[in-house]
Design a protein around this motif. Structure first.
Motif, PDB file in Angstrom:
ATOM      1  N   THR A   1     -10.801  40.123  -1.730  1.00 47.90           N
ATOM      2  CA  THR A   1      -9.969  39.401  -0.774  1.00 47.90           C
ATOM      3  C   THR A   1     -10.730  38.203  -0.231  1.00 47.90           C
ATOM      4  O   THR A   1     -11.960  38.126  -0.330  1.00 47.90           O
ATOM      5  CB  THR A   1      -9.560  40.315   0.395  1.00 47.90           C
ATOM      6  OG1 THR A   1     -10.739  40.815   1.028  1.00 47.90           O
ATOM      7  CG2 THR A   1      -8.739  41.494  -0.105  1.00 47.90           C
ATOM      8  N   ASP A   2      -9.992  37.274   0.365  1.00 48.72           N
ATOM      9  CA  ASP A   2     -10.558  36.070   0.986  1.00 48.72           C
ATOM     10  C   ASP A   2     -11.501  35.321   0.040  1.00 48.72           C
ATOM     11  O   ASP A   2     -12.668  35.087   0.361  1.00 48.72           O
ATOM     12  CB  ASP A   2     -11.310  36.420   2.278  1.00 48.72           C
ATOM     13  CG  ASP A   2     -10.394  37.053   3.303  1.00 48.72           C
ATOM     14  OD1 ASP A   2      -9.209  36.685   3.327  1.00 48.72           O
ATOM     15  OD2 ASP A   2     -10.855  37.906   4.064  1.00 48.72           O
ATOM     16  N   PRO A   3     -11.028  34.925  -1.159  1.00 49.41           N
ATOM     17  CA  PRO A   3     -11.917  34.192  -2.068  1.00 49.41           C
ATOM     18  C   PRO A   3     -12.257  32.807  -1.520  1.00 49.41           C
ATOM     19  O   PRO A   3     -11.428  32.150  -0.900  1.00 49.41           O
ATOM     20  CB  PRO A   3     -11.087  34.093  -3.352  1.00 49.41           C
ATOM     21  CG  PRO A   3      -9.663  34.164  -2.889  1.00 49.41           C
ATOM     22  CD  PRO A   3      -9.676  35.091  -1.703  1.00 49.41           C
ATOM     23  N   VAL A   4     -13.505  32.370  -1.743  1.00 49.04           N
ATOM     24  CA  VAL A   4     -13.972  31.053  -1.307  1.00 49.04           C
ATOM     25  C   VAL A   4     -14.657  30.375  -2.499  1.00 49.04           C
ATOM     26  O   VAL A   4     -15.608  30.916  -3.060  1.00 49.04           O
ATOM     27  CB  VAL A   4     -14.963  31.164  -0.129  1.00 49.04           C
ATOM     28  CG1 VAL A   4     -15.498  29.775   0.228  1.00 49.04           C
ATOM     29  CG2 VAL A   4     -14.297  31.810   1.077  1.00 49.04           C
ATOM     30  N   LEU A   5     -14.148  29.196  -2.873  1.00 46.94           N
ATOM     31  CA  LEU A   5     -14.729  28.408  -3.960  1.00 46.94           C
ATOM     32  C   LEU A   5     -15.477  27.226  -3.354  1.00 46.94           C
ATOM     33  O   LEU A   5     -14.899  26.443  -2.606  1.00 46.94           O
ATOM     34  CB  LEU A   5     -13.618  27.913  -4.907  1.00 46.94           C
ATOM     35  CG  LEU A   5     -14.070  27.005  -6.041  1.00 46.94           C
ATOM     36  CD1 LEU A   5     -15.001  27.735  -7.001  1.00 46.94           C
ATOM     37  CD2 LEU A   5     -12.857  26.465  -6.804  1.00 46.94           C
ATOM     38  N   THR A   6     -16.768  27.111  -3.694  1.00 47.18           N
ATOM     39  CA  THR A   6     -17.605  26.030  -3.182  1.00 47.18           C
ATOM     40  C   THR A   6     -18.142  25.219  -4.354  1.00 47.18           C
ATOM     41  O   THR A   6     -18.740  25.788  -5.283  1.00 47.18           O
ATOM     42  CB  THR A   6     -18.785  26.586  -2.365  1.00 47.18           C
ATOM     43  OG1 THR A   6     -18.278  27.405  -1.309  1.00 47.18           O
ATOM     44  CG2 THR A   6     -19.618  25.465  -1.783  1.00 47.18           C
ATOM     45  N   ILE A   7     -17.908  23.898  -4.339  1.00 51.14           N
ATOM     46  CA  ILE A   7     -18.395  23.001  -5.389  1.00 51.14           C
ATOM     47  C   ILE A   7     -19.344  21.985  -4.756  1.00 51.14           C
ATOM     48  O   ILE A   7     -18.969  21.289  -3.801  1.00 51.14           O
ATOM     49  CB  ILE A   7     -17.234  22.265  -6.097  1.00 51.14           C
ATOM     50  CG1 ILE A   7     -16.186  23.266  -6.600  1.00 51.14           C
ATOM     51  CG2 ILE A   7     -17.790  21.424  -7.242  1.00 51.14           C
ATOM     52  CD1 ILE A   7     -16.690  24.211  -7.644  1.00 51.14           C
ATOM     53  N   ASP A   8     -20.568  21.891  -5.263  1.00 47.92           N
ATOM     54  CA  ASP A   8     -21.540  20.920  -4.771  1.00 47.92           C
ATOM     55  C   ASP A   8     -21.401  19.601  -5.527  1.00 47.92           C
ATOM     56  O   ASP A   8     -20.748  19.521  -6.586  1.00 47.92           O
ATOM     57  CB  ASP A   8     -22.964  21.464  -4.921  1.00 47.92           C
ATOM     58  CG  ASP A   8     -23.191  22.693  -4.044  1.00 47.92           C
ATOM     59  OD1 ASP A   8     -22.536  22.775  -2.991  1.00 47.92           O
ATOM     60  OD2 ASP A   8     -24.004  23.549  -4.423  1.00 47.92           O
ATOM     61  N   SER A   9     -22.045  18.558  -4.978  1.00 49.03           N
ATOM     62  CA  SER A   9     -21.927  17.225  -5.574  1.00 49.03           C
ATOM     63  C   SER A   9     -22.564  17.133  -6.958  1.00 49.03           C
ATOM     64  O   SER A   9     -22.241  16.234  -7.734  1.00 49.03           O
ATOM     65  CB  SER A   9     -22.582  16.192  -4.641  1.00 49.03           C
ATOM     66  OG  SER A   9     -23.953  16.515  -4.434  1.00 49.03           O
ATOM     67  N   ASP A  10     -23.480  18.064  -7.298  1.00 50.30           N
ATOM     68  CA  ASP A  10     -24.118  18.029  -8.614  1.00 50.30           C
ATOM     69  C   ASP A  10     -23.323  18.776  -9.681  1.00 50.30           C
ATOM     70  O   ASP A  10     -23.793  18.961 -10.795  1.00 50.30           O
ATOM     71  CB  ASP A  10     -25.544  18.593  -8.536  1.00 50.30           C
ATOM     72  CG  ASP A  10     -25.558  20.052  -8.085  1.00 50.30           C
ATOM     73  OD1 ASP A  10     -24.477  20.604  -7.776  1.00 50.30           O
ATOM     74  OD2 ASP A  10     -26.657  20.645  -8.040  1.00 50.30           O
ATOM     75  N   GLY A  11     -22.108  19.233  -9.337  1.00 44.96           N
ATOM     76  CA  GLY A  11     -21.259  19.898 -10.318  1.00 44.96           C
ATOM     77  C   GLY A  11     -21.505  21.388 -10.448  1.00 44.96           C
ATOM     78  O   GLY A  11     -20.971  22.027 -11.370  1.00 44.96           O
TER      79      GLY A  11
END
Length: 292
Positions: A7-17
């Motif tokens: 539950t409560d998935p969080v997707l984090t993308i940094d500037s370096d891909g």
């Protein structure tokens, strides 16, 4: 045949891909050795996927999570072949608790080629930024605001149709009696409850026993134990009697069979041991399996 959820998935993308997908995982743990035990697993934040070379577009992203060539510790991982790898260490550690950890890394089995992660796709709509009004509001200006609220449904969901088996305790055969041809003991199998909520279903409960062992080094062969099944309550068909040594419960035998509904089963257990059996307290594991 284990249960867990994210539950409560969080997707984090940094500037370096690079990126991560985390979620709160919880569920229940069991094992193939004793599926009558279900241990609740409390919620915890776990990294489910790590991402590299992520390219963002106006519509979203599509990327295959890291798996191939990833190593994990705490398990017996195979690192040969074209499809070896693993999901993140945190995720594999969590699956240790559910009892299905080998599905999430290359374990050397025939299904290893099916385990690498498939593509993860996330889509979105990007709206153009609007220019705020440049005129000052007057006293006659007004605005209407729509107020919304969602009241959650607190009713308990209907359980999914399932076949379940539970055992009420342990079996104690007491102290064996001495006979001219050896030793004899008997006792009762703890009550076994089968519940089947599937429509139009059929089920059977089978059982077999391991060899008896003791701390004194003695062994009693599994075939030395027999049983006389019985149906205590419910609509079920009792299994055939299995006599000790002929052939005994070294091989699976049917305790009872039935259909949709609930039944309570039992059995008288009888043990015949050889006269040469070493004195001591013996233990064995009787495995019961509901099939359907």
């Amino acid at each position: 045949m284990t249960y867990w959820s994210a539950t409560d998935p969080v997707l984090t993308i940094d500037s370096d891909g690079t990126g991560t997908l985390t979620a709160t995982l919880s569920g229940y743990g069991t094992s193939m050795d004793d599926m009558s035990e279900w241990d609740a697993i409390s919620g915890r934040t776990v990294t489910m996927a790590t991402l590299t070379d992520v390219e963002l577009t106006e519509d979203g992203l599509t990327v295959t999570p890291d798996y191939l060539g990833v190593t994990v510790t705490g398990v017996s991982q195979t690192t040969t072949g074209t499809s070896w790898g693993a999901f993140p260490q945190e995720f594999v550690d969590f699956q240790q608790l559910t009892g299905q950890t080998s599905y999430w890394y290359s374990s050397g089995g025939g299904a290893d080629a099916k385990k690498p992660a498939t593509a993860l796709t996330v889509g979105w709509d990007v709206e153009e930024e609007t220019t705020p009004p440049t005129t000052e509001p007057t006293e006659q200006d007004k605005g209407d605001v729509d107020v919304e609220v969602v009241v959650p449904d607190t009713t308990e969901p209907e359980p999914e149709p399932a076949l379940t088996l539970s055992v009420s305790g342990t079996a104690n055969l007491g102290t064996a009696s001495v006979l001219p041809q050896g030793f004899s003991a008997s006792g009762e199998l703890p009550q076994v409850t089968v519940s089947d909520t599937r429509e139009g279903s059929q089920w059977s409960v089978n059982g077999y026993v391991s060899d008896f062992t003791s701390s004194t080094g003695g062994t009693i062969a599994a075939r030395s134990l027999g049983w006389q099944p019985k149906v205590i309550s419910g609509d079920a068909q009792v299994g055939a009697r299995v006599q000790a040594h002929a052939p005994g419960l070294a091989a699976p035998a049917t305790l009872a069979s039935g259909s949709e509904g609930e039944a309570t089963l039992g059995s008288t257990l009888t043990l015949h041991a050889l006269a040469s059996t070493t004195a001591g307290a013996y233990n064995a594991q009787l495995t019961l399996t509901a099939l359907g």
